[in-house]
Design a protein around this motif. Structure first.
Motif, PDB file in Angstrom:
ATOM      1  N   ALA A  21       1.112  20.793  -2.210  1.00 47.15           N
ATOM      2  CA  ALA A  21       2.413  21.263  -2.671  1.00 47.15           C
ATOM      3  C   ALA A  21       3.163  20.261  -3.533  1.00 47.15           C
ATOM      4  O   ALA A  21       4.142  20.624  -4.161  1.00 47.15           O
ATOM      5  N   HIS A  22       2.738  18.997  -3.557  1.00 45.20           N
ATOM      6  CA  HIS A  22       3.459  18.026  -4.370  1.00 45.20           C
ATOM      7  C   HIS A  22       2.529  16.922  -4.861  1.00 45.20           C
ATOM      8  O   HIS A  22       1.370  16.830  -4.464  1.00 45.20           O
ATOM      9  N   ASP A  23       3.055  16.113  -5.718  1.00 50.60           N
ATOM     10  CA  ASP A  23       2.336  15.086  -6.463  1.00 50.60           C
ATOM     11  C   ASP A  23       1.729  14.019  -5.552  1.00 50.60           C
ATOM     12  O   ASP A  23       2.426  13.418  -4.746  1.00 50.60           O
ATOM     13  N   VAL A  24       0.429  13.764  -5.709  1.00 54.25           N
ATOM     14  CA  VAL A  24      -0.233  12.662  -5.010  1.00 54.25           C
ATOM     15  C   VAL A  24      -0.514  11.500  -5.971  1.00 54.25           C
ATOM     16  O   VAL A  24      -1.226  10.575  -5.629  1.00 54.25           O
ATOM     17  N   TRP A  47       0.856  -1.178   0.000  1.00 51.12           N
ATOM     18  CA  TRP A  47       0.000   0.000   0.000  1.00 51.12           C
ATOM     19  C   TRP A  47       0.899   1.236   0.000  1.00 51.12           C
ATOM     20  O   TRP A  47       1.798   1.356   0.845  1.00 51.12           O
ATOM     21  N   LEU A  48       0.662   2.137  -0.932  1.00 45.33           N
ATOM     22  CA  LEU A  48       1.424   3.375  -1.068  1.00 45.33           C
ATOM     23  C   LEU A  48       0.489   4.541  -0.772  1.00 45.33           C
ATOM     24  O   LEU A  48      -0.601   4.624  -1.350  1.00 45.33           O
ATOM     25  N   ALA A  49       0.904   5.440   0.110  1.00 47.45           N
ATOM     26  CA  ALA A  49       0.058   6.571   0.485  1.00 47.45           C
ATOM     27  C   ALA A  49       0.798   7.875   0.259  1.00 47.45           C
ATOM     28  O   ALA A  49       1.938   8.042   0.691  1.00 47.45           O
ATOM     29  N   TYR A  50       0.125   8.785  -0.423  1.00 49.91           N
ATOM     30  CA  TYR A  50       0.700  10.077  -0.781  1.00 49.91           C
ATOM     31  C   TYR A  50      -0.088  11.186  -0.089  1.00 49.91           C
ATOM     32  O   TYR A  50      -1.288  11.339  -0.321  1.00 49.91           O
ATOM     33  N   LEU A  51       0.585  11.950   0.761  1.00 58.69           N
ATOM     34  CA  LEU A  51      -0.059  13.020   1.517  1.00 58.69           C
ATOM     35  C   LEU A  51      -0.418  14.183   0.601  1.00 58.69           C
ATOM     36  O   LEU A  51       0.417  14.676  -0.154  1.00 58.69           O
ATOM     37  N   ASP A  52      -1.658  14.619   0.698  1.00 52.89           N
ATOM     38  CA  ASP A  52      -2.140  15.736  -0.103  1.00 52.89           C
ATOM     39  C   ASP A  52      -1.934  17.040   0.662  1.00 52.89           C
ATOM     40  O   ASP A  52      -2.777  17.462   1.441  1.00 52.89           O
ATOM     41  N   THR A  53      -0.782  17.664   0.446  1.00 48.97           N
ATOM     42  CA  THR A  53      -0.487  18.962   1.067  1.00 48.97           C
ATOM     43  C   THR A  53      -0.826  20.107   0.123  1.00 48.97           C
ATOM     44  O   THR A  53      -0.773  21.260   0.516  1.00 48.97           O
ATOM     45  N   THR A 100       7.195  12.297  -8.646  1.00 48.56           N
ATOM     46  CA  THR A 100       8.363  13.097  -8.997  1.00 48.56           C
ATOM     47  C   THR A 100       8.354  14.368  -8.156  1.00 48.56           C
ATOM     48  O   THR A 100       7.298  14.866  -7.786  1.00 48.56           O
ATOM     49  N   GLY A 101       9.541  14.865  -7.866  1.00 43.98           N
ATOM     50  CA  GLY A 101       9.673  16.124  -7.154  1.00 43.98           C
ATOM     51  C   GLY A 101       9.131  16.105  -5.744  1.00 43.98           C
ATOM     52  O   GLY A 101       8.349  16.958  -5.362  1.00 43.98           O
ATOM     53  N   HIS A 102       9.555  15.154  -4.942  1.00 44.90           N
ATOM     54  CA  HIS A 102       9.067  15.029  -3.576  1.00 44.90           C
ATOM     55  C   HIS A 102       9.455  16.235  -2.735  1.00 44.90           C
ATOM     56  O   HIS A 102      10.576  16.718  -2.802  1.00 44.90           O
ATOM     57  N   LEU A 103       8.546  16.711  -1.929  1.00 46.97           N
ATOM     58  CA  LEU A 103       8.728  17.917  -1.142  1.00 46.97           C
ATOM     59  C   LEU A 103       9.901  17.834  -0.167  1.00 46.97           C
ATOM     60  O   LEU A 103      10.687  18.749  -0.033  1.00 46.97           O
TER      61      LEU A 103
END
Length: 185
Positions: free
Chosen positions: A82-85, A74-80, A116-119
């Motif tokens: 400011a960067h790619d989710v 499971w991969l989770a991407y925080l929605d700030t 790409t382009g992690h905060l």
């Protein structure tokens, strides 16, 4: 719900998929701020000055894969904002202090290539939080930390501790997770 990418269909996770994490962490400076106190061992890792972001991330995923039977992650991407989710229109799950994450069932290859382009690193691809389907370990980097927290079995933590590319450091559950030489933002 399912989404498409790379010619494949991927399952988007729901709150039930992260229920074992939600509400199980504690506010503060210990590693249990990011990782529930349910694992045998804990560590922090971060990219050292003499290691590239790509090498650090590759080493971390390799070390995790070595200790994980073949299964989905499971991969989770925080929605700030400011960067790619990765999947901007996908529903969110809520973790920590009601932070919204896009959660997708994929694997180690996607963990290294989708974003790409992690905060936190200025470049890089790792998700903000990820774990295998069997929940044998958890990797979490809180949005304002420059290090990554890991909980899992002793052999995994030993591997991270012994790998100079991951710069792993053992941490007790009640210990401040801040690695030596780093500062809080």
């Amino acid at each position: 719900m399912r989404v498409s990418r790379d010619g494949r269909s991927w399952r988007i996770g729901a709150d039930a998929d992260v229920g074992w994490i939600a509400g199980q962490t504690t506010a503060g400076f210990s590693i249990t701020t990011a990782i529930p106190p349910i694992f045998a061992a804990y560590a922090t890792t971060y990219q050292a000055d003499d290691v590239t972001a790509a090498d650090y991330e590759q080493a971390l995923v390799e070390d995790l894969s070595t200790h994980t039977p073949d299964q989905t992650w499971w991969l989770a991407y925080l929605d700030t904002g400011a960067h790619d989710v990765v999947f901007p229109h996908a529903p969110r799950v809520s973790l920590y202090w009601n932070w919204p994450y896009v959660l997708v069932e994929a694997g180690p290859e996607q963990a290294l290539t989708w974003r790409t382009g992690h905060l936190r690193h200025g470049c890089g691809s790792l998700p903000d939080l990820f774990f295998p389907a069997d929940r044998s370990w958890l990797v979490s980097a809180l949005w304002d930390d420059t290090w990554t927290c890991v909980g899992g079995p002793e052999p995994l933590i030993d591997t991270l501790h012994g790998d100079p590319r991951t710069n792993g450091r053992r941490v007790r559950p009640d210990e401040d997770a801040l690695p030596p030489g780093l500062t809080r933002e």
